[in-house]
Motif scaffolding. Structure first.
Motif, mmCIF file in Angstrom:
data_model
loop_
_atom_site.group_PDB
_atom_site.id
_atom_site.type_symbol
_atom_site.label_atom_id
_atom_site.label_comp_id
_atom_site.label_asym_id
_atom_site.label_seq_id
_atom_site.Cartn_x
_atom_site.Cartn_y
_atom_site.Cartn_z
ATOM 1 N N TRP A 31 -22.532 16.931 9.658
ATOM 2 C CA TRP A 31 -22.509 18.383 9.887
ATOM 3 C C TRP A 31 -21.310 19.021 9.191
ATOM 4 N N GLU A 96 -29.928 20.110 14.061
ATOM 5 C CA GLU A 96 -30.065 21.440 14.659
ATOM 6 C C GLU A 96 -30.961 21.414 15.895
ATOM 7 N N ARG A 100 -29.804 22.279 19.725
ATOM 8 C CA ARG A 100 -30.502 23.272 20.560
ATOM 9 C C ARG A 100 -30.949 22.663 21.888
#
Length: 122
Positions: A31, A96, A100
């Motif tokens: 990331w 991602e 979430r």
């Protein structure tokens, strides 16, 4: 060199994914590189809780697995930069979605990791 006690189990995609991503700081490294932090010293500052040796080991593993590229510049002062490969870029949507999921279920999950009012973090 480390000798495995158990053989690799790569018979399904999930096991293969887990083998590649096994390591506490690998997702953070991927990331961070995706976010534009690409020099070793910057990565070490970004993930300060991890030892330099462990981050360097994870970076080497990610390079050997084809997830990131390592570019060494031929100049007087050694300069190294990391970037995601096209294979590494395919992990961004996966990260991602996982992030979430964690945020969606934070209220349920976070109390499981709180010890005497202090969060252990990740």
């Amino acid at each position: 060199m480390y000798n495995r006690k158990l053989p690799l189990e790569l018979s399904c995609g999930l096991h293969l994914f887990m083998e590649i991503m096994n390591g506490k700081w690998k997702i953070d490294l991927i990331w961070s590189i995706h976010s534009g932090i690409n020099r070793p010293a910057e990565l070490h500052r970004q993930i300060a809780r991890a030892s330099r040796r462990l981050l360097d080991s994870h970076l080497s593993q990610l390079v050997s697995h084809g997830i990131i590229n390592k570019k060494v510049y031929d100049q007087k002062t050694k300069k190294v930069e990391y970037s995601l490969t096209s294979l590494g870029e395919t992990l961004i949507p996966v990260i991602e979605v996982a992030a979430r999921w964690g945020e969606t279920h934070r209220e349920i999950l976070e109390p499981l990791f709180v010890d005497v009012g202090h969060s252990t973090g990740s």
